[in-house]
Design a protein around this motif. Structure first.
Motif, short mmCIF file in Angstrom:
data_model
loop_
_atom_site.label_atom_id
_atom_site.label_comp_id
_atom_site.label_asym_id
_atom_site.label_seq_id
_atom_site.Cartn_x
_atom_site.Cartn_y
_atom_site.Cartn_z
N VAL A 26 57.40 30.56 62.81
CA VAL A 26 56.61 29.33 62.89
C VAL A 26 55.54 29.47 63.96
CG1 VAL A 26 56.71 26.88 63.51
CG2 VAL A 26 58.41 27.84 61.96
N LEU A 27 55.89 30.06 65.10
CA LEU A 27 54.89 30.25 66.16
C LEU A 27 53.77 31.18 65.71
CD1 LEU A 27 57.09 30.53 69.36
CD2 LEU A 27 55.60 28.66 68.69
N LYS A 28 54.08 32.17 64.89
CA LYS A 28 53.04 33.06 64.39
C LYS A 28 52.08 32.34 63.46
CE LYS A 28 55.36 37.53 64.54
NZ LYS A 28 55.89 38.64 63.72
N LEU A 29 52.55 31.27 62.81
CA LEU A 29 51.70 30.53 61.87
C LEU A 29 50.80 29.50 62.55
CD1 LEU A 29 54.19 29.87 58.94
CD2 LEU A 29 52.30 31.48 58.99
N LEU A 30 51.04 29.20 63.81
CA LEU A 30 50.28 28.15 64.48
C LEU A 30 48.76 28.34 64.46
CD1 LEU A 30 52.51 27.09 67.48
CD2 LEU A 30 52.03 25.84 65.39
N PRO A 31 48.23 29.55 64.69
CA PRO A 31 46.76 29.67 64.62
C PRO A 31 46.21 29.33 63.24
CG PRO A 31 47.71 31.61 65.66
CD PRO A 31 48.85 30.79 65.14
N TYR A 32 46.94 29.67 62.20
CA TYR A 32 46.47 29.36 60.85
C TYR A 32 46.54 27.86 60.60
CZ TYR A 32 47.55 34.32 60.66
OH TYR A 32 47.64 35.65 60.93
N VAL A 33 47.58 27.23 61.08
CA VAL A 33 47.72 25.78 60.94
C VAL A 33 46.60 25.08 61.69
CG1 VAL A 33 49.20 23.80 61.48
CG2 VAL A 33 50.20 25.89 60.55
N TYR A 34 46.23 25.60 62.85
CA TYR A 34 45.14 25.03 63.64
C TYR A 34 43.82 25.09 62.86
CZ TYR A 34 41.74 24.49 67.38
OH TYR A 34 40.69 24.08 68.15
N ASN A 35 43.55 26.24 62.23
CA ASN A 35 42.32 26.37 61.44
C ASN A 35 42.31 25.39 60.27
OD1 ASN A 35 41.24 28.35 63.03
ND2 ASN A 35 41.93 30.04 61.77
N ILE A 36 43.43 25.26 59.60
CA ILE A 36 43.51 24.35 58.46
C ILE A 36 43.37 22.91 58.93
CG2 ILE A 36 45.04 23.50 56.65
CD1 ILE A 36 46.07 26.41 56.42
N SER A 37 43.96 22.57 60.08
CA SER A 37 43.82 21.20 60.58
C SER A 37 42.37 20.90 60.94
CB SER A 37 44.74 20.97 61.77
OG SER A 37 44.32 21.74 62.88
N ASN A 38 41.64 21.90 61.45
CA ASN A 38 40.20 21.70 61.73
C ASN A 38 39.44 21.42 60.45
OD1 ASN A 38 40.40 22.03 64.46
ND2 ASN A 38 39.81 24.17 64.45
N LEU A 39 39.80 22.12 59.38
CA LEU A 39 39.16 21.89 58.09
C LEU A 39 39.38 20.46 57.63
CD1 LEU A 39 37.90 22.78 55.34
CD2 LEU A 39 40.19 23.44 54.67
N TYR A 40 40.62 19.99 57.68
CA TYR A 40 40.90 18.64 57.22
C TYR A 40 40.27 17.59 58.12
CZ TYR A 40 44.01 20.26 53.60
OH TYR A 40 44.50 20.86 52.48
N LEU A 41 40.22 17.84 59.42
CA LEU A 41 39.59 16.89 60.33
C LEU A 41 38.09 16.78 60.04
CD1 LEU A 41 39.77 15.04 62.80
CD2 LEU A 41 39.32 17.05 64.20
N ALA A 42 37.43 17.92 59.91
CA ALA A 42 35.99 17.89 59.63
C ALA A 42 35.70 17.24 58.28
CB ALA A 42 35.43 19.31 59.68
N ASN A 43 36.49 17.59 57.27
CA ASN A 43 36.27 16.99 55.95
C ASN A 43 36.56 15.50 55.97
OD1 ASN A 43 35.19 18.99 54.39
ND2 ASN A 43 37.13 19.78 53.69
N SER A 44 37.55 15.07 56.74
CA SER A 44 37.86 13.64 56.83
C SER A 44 36.71 12.87 57.46
CB SER A 44 39.13 13.42 57.64
OG SER A 44 40.23 14.01 57.00
N ILE A 45 36.13 13.44 58.50
CA ILE A 45 35.00 12.78 59.16
C ILE A 45 33.82 12.67 58.19
CG2 ILE A 45 33.26 13.05 60.98
CD1 ILE A 45 35.55 14.25 62.70
N ILE A 46 33.55 13.75 57.47
CA ILE A 46 32.45 13.73 56.51
C ILE A 46 32.74 12.74 55.38
CG2 ILE A 46 31.24 15.11 54.77
CD1 ILE A 46 31.55 17.49 56.74
N ASP A 47 33.99 12.71 54.90
CA ASP A 47 34.35 11.78 53.83
C ASP A 47 34.23 10.32 54.28
OD1 ASP A 47 34.80 13.82 52.06
OD2 ASP A 47 36.99 13.83 52.33
N ILE A 48 34.61 10.03 55.52
CA ILE A 48 34.48 8.67 56.03
C ILE A 48 33.01 8.26 56.09
CG2 ILE A 48 34.75 7.24 58.10
CD1 ILE A 48 37.44 8.75 58.55
N ALA A 49 32.17 9.16 56.60
CA ALA A 49 30.74 8.85 56.66
C ALA A 49 30.17 8.69 55.25
CB ALA A 49 30.01 9.96 57.42
#
Length: 146
Positions: A26-49
């Motif tokens: 699970v700890l090895k997967l954290l960097p990948y989860v971080y990248n995916i969470s950035n994707l969803y955060l950025a897309n959520s902000i764009i979708d809200i706008a």
């Protein structure tokens, strides 16, 4: 009784070992989860706008209809202004769509590059027996295929 206690201790040690290994995975997967969470955060902000654009389009379309029905001395100017606003909102919506696609593509490429780099690093850390037991094509498929 002693054999049962020793067997129980072995099972407990094995469970602890497995849970440590799972935590490490699970700890090895954290960097990948971080990248995916950035994707969803950025897309959520764009979708809200982007979600505000249709509301504004409906408003200006209503303004066009109102000025067409009511007429008046400056109705044509107001209709032109409202049409310009609707056209600008359509362009803004397209801009949001392009931005969303761009962010998604950037994060996907970054994630793929990170995974490839980690796989390559893991291959380099292998013992000589690993390379002796596999043919070069299987190793190249791990590192060079997209």
């Amino acid at each position: 009784v002693m054999e049962a206690l020793q067997g129980e201790k072995k099972m407990k040690a094995m469970r602890l070992s497995v849970s440590r290994q799972q935590r490490w995975k699970v700890l090895k997967l954290l960097p990948y989860v971080y990248n995916i969470s950035n994707l969803y955060l950025a897309n959520s902000i764009i979708d809200i706008a982007e979600s505000f654009v249709p509301v504004a389009q409906v408003h200006y379309t209503g303004q066009i209809a109102k000025h067409v029905m009511n007429g008046g001395p400056d109705a044509w100017k107001r209709i032109q202004d409202s049409c310009t606003a609707v056209a600008a909102l359509v362009a803004l919506r397209q801009l949001f769509s392009v931005a969303s696609d761009y962010v998604r593509t950037c994060v996907q490429c970054e994630l793929a590059a990170s995974i490839k780099k980690d796989v390559y690093a893991a291959i380099l850390r292998q013992d000589v027996e690993y390379f002796d037991s596999r043919d070069i094509d299987s190793i190249q498929r791990l590192t060079w295929k997209s």
